[in-house]
Design a protein around this motif. Structure first.
Motif: not given
Length: 104
Positions: A42-47, A66-70, A85-89
């Motif tokens: 899932p989309i997540h990020s790290h501080e 966060k606002d699109r898929t590629l 924000s990043h993730g992959i499906r």
């Protein structure tokens, strides 16, 4: 020096994506994720400051932001800041290699 063959050591699971630590050091971390079709990170990020890459070795899917898929196909590599924000499906079964520097 070491050699790891993720095609031989990396496994798949029908229940959830499979995470295999390939390398861990104070400088960078390499993780192999194996996804069955339909599974995702899932989309997540790290501080934290730093960068990561998500490279598709096998299969097809989508990079999630966060606002699109590629599109994400074998040979594609996404590079971004760790705090972005990043993730992959996975659309098909996928093998992905993630590199994180510095490691988190």
């Amino acid at each position: 020096m070491k050699v790891v063959n993720i095609f031989e050591e990396g496994t798949f699971s029908d229940k959830a994506m499979k995470k295999n630590l390939v390398h861990d050091s104070p400088y960078f971390r390499i993780i192999n994720f194996n996804f069955r079709a339909g599974q995702e990170l899932p989309i997540h990020s790290h501080e934290l400051e730093g960068e990561l890459s998500i490279q598709v070795l096998e299969g097809e899917g989508e990079y999630l932001a966060k606002d699109r898929t590629l599109p994400a196909r074998a040979g594609d590599i996404l590079v971004c800041a760790i705090e972005e924000s990043h993730g992959i499906r996975a659309v098909t079964d996928m093998r992905v290699l993630v590199t994180i520097a510095p490691p988190i």
